[in-house]
Each structure stands twice: as C-alpha cells, then as structure tokens.
Design a protein around this motif. Structure first.
Motif, short mmCIF file in Angstrom:
data_model
loop_
_atom_site.label_atom_id
_atom_site.label_comp_id
_atom_site.label_asym_id
_atom_site.label_seq_id
_atom_site.Cartn_x
_atom_site.Cartn_y
_atom_site.Cartn_z
N GLU A 278 0.84 -1.20 0.00
CA GLU A 278 0.00 0.00 0.00
C GLU A 278 0.87 1.25 0.00
OE1 GLU A 278 -3.64 2.11 2.56
OE2 GLU A 278 -2.69 0.26 3.32
N TYR A 279 1.95 1.22 0.74
CA TYR A 279 2.87 2.36 0.78
C TYR A 279 3.47 2.62 -0.59
CZ TYR A 279 7.24 4.87 1.74
OH TYR A 279 8.29 5.76 1.70
N PHE A 280 3.93 1.57 -1.25
CA PHE A 280 4.55 1.75 -2.57
C PHE A 280 3.52 2.20 -3.61
CE2 PHE A 280 7.78 -1.03 -0.61
CZ PHE A 280 8.89 -0.22 -0.81
N MET A 281 2.29 1.70 -3.48
CA MET A 281 1.26 2.17 -4.40
C MET A 281 0.93 3.63 -4.15
SD MET A 281 -1.27 -1.11 -5.00
CE MET A 281 -1.36 -1.72 -3.31
N PHE A 282 1.03 4.06 -2.90
CA PHE A 282 0.86 5.48 -2.59
C PHE A 282 1.96 6.31 -3.24
CE2 PHE A 282 2.33 8.97 0.14
CZ PHE A 282 1.23 9.81 0.06
N LEU A 283 3.21 5.86 -3.10
CA LEU A 283 4.31 6.58 -3.73
C LEU A 283 4.12 6.65 -5.25
CD1 LEU A 283 7.51 5.25 -1.87
CD2 LEU A 283 6.13 7.27 -1.34
N ALA A 284 3.68 5.56 -5.83
CA ALA A 284 3.46 5.53 -7.27
C ALA A 284 2.34 6.48 -7.67
CB ALA A 284 3.12 4.11 -7.73
N ASN A 285 1.32 6.58 -6.84
CA ASN A 285 0.20 7.48 -7.10
C ASN A 285 0.67 8.94 -7.06
OD1 ASN A 285 -2.43 8.15 -7.69
ND2 ASN A 285 -3.31 7.23 -5.86
N VAL A 286 1.45 9.26 -6.04
CA VAL A 286 2.01 10.61 -5.93
C VAL A 286 2.90 10.92 -7.13
CG1 VAL A 286 3.57 12.09 -4.60
CG2 VAL A 286 1.87 10.68 -3.41
N ALA A 287 3.78 9.97 -7.46
CA ALA A 287 4.69 10.17 -8.58
C ALA A 287 3.92 10.37 -9.88
CB ALA A 287 5.64 8.98 -8.71
N THR A 288 2.81 9.69 -10.03
CA THR A 288 2.02 9.81 -11.26
C THR A 288 1.34 11.18 -11.34
OG1 THR A 288 1.68 7.42 -11.35
CG2 THR A 288 0.13 8.79 -12.58
N THR A 289 0.92 11.72 -10.22
CA THR A 289 0.39 13.08 -10.22
C THR A 289 1.46 14.06 -10.66
OG1 THR A 289 -1.23 12.64 -8.48
CG2 THR A 289 -0.54 14.93 -8.76
N LEU A 290 2.67 13.90 -10.15
CA LEU A 290 3.77 14.78 -10.55
C LEU A 290 4.10 14.57 -12.02
CD1 LEU A 290 6.06 14.29 -7.42
CD2 LEU A 290 4.48 16.16 -7.88
N ASP A 291 4.02 13.35 -12.49
CA ASP A 291 4.23 13.03 -13.90
C ASP A 291 3.20 13.76 -14.76
OD1 ASP A 291 4.93 11.87 -16.29
OD2 ASP A 291 4.41 9.82 -15.72
N LYS A 292 1.96 13.74 -14.32
CA LYS A 292 0.88 14.40 -15.06
C LYS A 292 1.10 15.90 -15.14
CE LYS A 292 -3.34 14.65 -13.20
NZ LYS A 292 -4.73 14.23 -12.88
N ILE A 293 1.50 16.49 -14.02
CA ILE A 293 1.77 17.93 -14.00
C ILE A 293 2.96 18.25 -14.91
CG2 ILE A 293 2.53 19.87 -12.55
CD1 ILE A 293 1.02 18.49 -10.22
N GLY A 294 4.03 17.45 -14.77
CA GLY A 294 5.22 17.68 -15.59
C GLY A 294 4.93 17.55 -17.07
N GLY B 89 10.48 11.25 -15.96
CA GLY B 89 11.32 10.07 -16.10
C GLY B 89 11.44 9.28 -14.81
N LEU B 90 11.71 9.98 -13.71
CA LEU B 90 11.88 9.28 -12.42
C LEU B 90 10.58 8.71 -11.89
CD1 LEU B 90 14.48 11.59 -10.63
CD2 LEU B 90 14.87 9.40 -11.76
N ALA B 91 9.44 9.28 -12.30
CA ALA B 91 8.15 8.72 -11.90
C ALA B 91 8.01 7.28 -12.40
CB ALA B 91 7.01 9.58 -12.44
N ARG B 92 8.63 6.99 -13.53
CA ARG B 92 8.59 5.63 -14.06
C ARG B 92 9.30 4.65 -13.12
NH1 ARG B 92 10.54 7.38 -20.18
NH2 ARG B 92 8.78 8.79 -20.60
N ILE B 93 10.39 5.11 -12.53
CA ILE B 93 11.14 4.25 -11.61
C ILE B 93 10.32 4.01 -10.34
CG2 ILE B 93 13.30 3.96 -10.34
CD1 ILE B 93 13.58 4.03 -13.40
N LEU C 52 9.20 15.44 -5.76
CA LEU C 52 8.30 16.41 -5.10
C LEU C 52 8.98 17.76 -4.98
CD1 LEU C 52 6.54 14.44 -2.21
CD2 LEU C 52 5.40 15.93 -3.86
N LYS C 53 10.21 17.76 -4.49
CA LYS C 53 10.94 19.01 -4.32
C LYS C 53 11.22 19.68 -5.66
CE LYS C 53 13.14 17.73 0.06
NZ LYS C 53 14.41 17.37 0.74
N VAL C 54 11.56 18.89 -6.67
CA VAL C 54 11.83 19.45 -7.99
C VAL C 54 10.57 20.12 -8.54
CG1 VAL C 54 12.37 18.90 -10.39
CG2 VAL C 54 13.71 17.88 -8.55
N MET C 55 9.42 19.45 -8.45
CA MET C 55 8.20 20.00 -9.01
C MET C 55 7.72 21.23 -8.24
SD MET C 55 6.18 20.07 -11.45
CE MET C 55 6.73 18.62 -12.34
#
Length: 313
Positions: A97-113, A155-159, A200-203
């Motif tokens: 659940e924690y990793f899926m949360f991180l992936a969800n956050v990363a995907t939001t940042l991916d969408k914004i980027g 790019g890093l959101a993919r990782i 997060l910090k970069v965005m």
C-alpha cells in the motif's frame, strides 16, 4: 494566484483546442489531487506503520504467556501500533500500500510535468520553466530552453511506479516466511522513497518559478477564430427555439466552413438566415467571446481554496 485564477486559456481534449478554461482551474485540479494524497497518507499510516514481536512463526512461544503484553509494551515504547497477528514477519500488503501510494504521488507529478512540457512546446509556448541566465539549453542548439526539470520528474516517476509490482509480489511468501521479499525491499524502500521525495521538491521548485507567456496564451485561445466557441452559440440557439439536433448540425457545418475558408465563425453565422432568425450579429460576437464562456470555473477554484485552506496553515 488571483491572476491565474481568472487567466482564460484554450481548453484541449484529444490534443485539440476546445472550449475555454482557466489556468486557475487547471491548477486547482492538481491541488485537489494533491490534497487527496495528503488524506491517503494520513489514512494509511495506522495500517502501514506497525511493529511485531511474535517469534519464529508468530506464536510468541519463546515469550511465554506474557507475549502479547510484552509486544504491546515494546510498541508503546516505539510509538507505533502492534500487529493483531503475524507470522515471522509483518504481512507485506501493508508495505505494498505504501509503494502504491508513492506511485500514485509520482504519477500526479508526472501528469503535471507532462502538461508543463506540452505547454512549453515551441508552437504552443504558453508556459516555461524558469531559466537561469547562464543555463545552457542544448550543446548544439544555443537557442533552446528545454523543460529539463519536468522531464526529470516524468522520467523518475517511471522508476517509482516500477516498485509496485515487486512490492505486491513481496506479500507472496512460503508458509511462515522466506527471504524472497528481503533483497528487493533493500532496494525498493530507499530508492522509491528518496526518488519520490526528490521529484516532489523538484516539481515544487518548477511551480514556484513557472513563467507565463500571456501573448501566446491569448493567441492560442483565439487561433480558431471563434470555432472553439461553437458550443456557446449552439446552446443559445436551442434556448431560443431551434431543435438541439438542428442547432448542432448548423454549428458543425458553419464551423467546417469557417475553418476551410479561414474566416471568423461569427462572420459565417451572420450570413446564415437560419441563425440570424434567432440571434443578431452583436449577440453572436458576445456568444463567441471566450472570456464570457468559462462557466463557474472561478467559483470552483475559490471554493477549493476555501476547502484546502486548513492544509496550508
């Protein structure tokens, strides 16, 4: 800001210009999504942050009859909740659940980027990342200003997302445990956590320094010479008595004519008696004003700001 809240721009669906929206509404949609991530983080904490002291297979046999009390005392000292039951290890559905949360956050940042990168394309040019005075855009093309920070985030959101599958598999172990979860977790936990924190910090930095090209925003909004406001006229025609199907067909054919002949839609419509029987040329100009066709966009943003205000304190 108050300025972007009312900054009208071309809305796009399928990559094509549609009816107007505002940058305020675009940003509000992202803010609302981020607020849900904050809510998810708070909700999952009691499920993910737990501890156990249950022995080799979970029975607490080595601790005797006081095993449950010992575990509770230990977790109280650590400031975390004890598991209800476990085998040798804590069940990995919690960490998945924690990793899926991180992936969800990363995907939001991916969408914004991705949106920022699209809006920085040369032929669109509505937004741009801040660019240092001595920053080099390209080793061979000196004129370039590349959205490298947004690209890094995407790019890093993919990782980060790639951690989800092994995290789920880590919950599938033999009997009371095996070691197949151990080696991937030594990579997944630090890598996914550090990378999510980094992007997060970069965005945040990208958004703080975001530049707007209002000239291009307006140019793109007006590019289709009113065709993207066809819906506005269609709705008004139906209100004044034309059938919905007829109004749609009239606006469809008029829009195609305006595009084919590179003319203002208002000019084309003004030459159609079936339209002028319902609306005047002055009314057509008003109906095709993009600033007047943003609906409740500003009010929606204001309502969200009020709702999210406690999170910013």
């Amino acid at each position: 800001s108050a300025e972007t809240k009312t900054l009208v721009c071309a809305g796009r669906t399928h990559g094509q210009i549609g009816v107007p929206t505002t940058y305020g509404l675009r940003f509000a949609i992202w803010a609302s999504e981020v607020s849900r991530h904050i809510e998810r983080l708070r909700q999952m904490r009691p499920r993910v942050v737990v501890g156990q002291l249950t022995g080799a297979v979970g029975t607490q046999a080595a601790l005797g009859e006081t095993g449950i009390a010992i575990q509770e005392t230990m977790m109280e000292f650590l400031g975390i909740r004890p598991v209800d039951v476990s085998n040798q290890i804590i069940a990995r559905d919690r960490y998945a659940e924690y990793f899926m949360f991180l992936a969800n956050v990363a995907t939001t940042l991916d969408k914004i980027g991705l949106e920022l990168r699209l809006m920085q394309r040369s032929e669109i040019g509505e937004l741009a990342e801040a660019f240092g005075k001595k920053q080099v855009g390209s080793s061979t093309m000196p004129h370039k200003r590349n959205p490298i920070k947004s690209e890094q985030v995407c790019g890093l959101a993919r990782i980060v997302r790639s951690a989800v599958e092994p995290a789920l598999q880590n919950n599938v172990l033999w009997d009371e445990r095996d070691l197949t979860n151990s080696s991937p977790e030594r990579v997944l936990f630090p890598e996914a956590s550090v990378l999510t924190d980094h992007i997060l910090k970069v965005m945040i930095g990208v958004m703080d320094g975001l530049e707007f090209n209002k000239k291009n925003i307006r140019k793109n909004l007006m590019m289709l010479r009113g065709v993207n406001l066809a819906e506005s006229v269609m709705i008004e025609l139906t209100k004044r008595g034309m059938s919905r199907q007829e109004a749609h067909e009239v606006m469809r054919t008029a829009s195609m004519q305006a595009l084919d002949e590179d003319r203002d839609l208002a000019e084309v419509l003004a030459g159609r008696p079936e339209v002028t029987a319902f609306v005047t040329r002055e009314e057509l100009d008003a109906l095709l004003d993009p600033d007047a066709y943003i609906g409740t966009a500003v009010r929606q943003v204001e309502r969200l700001i009020e709702k999210l205000a406690p999170l910013c304190r």
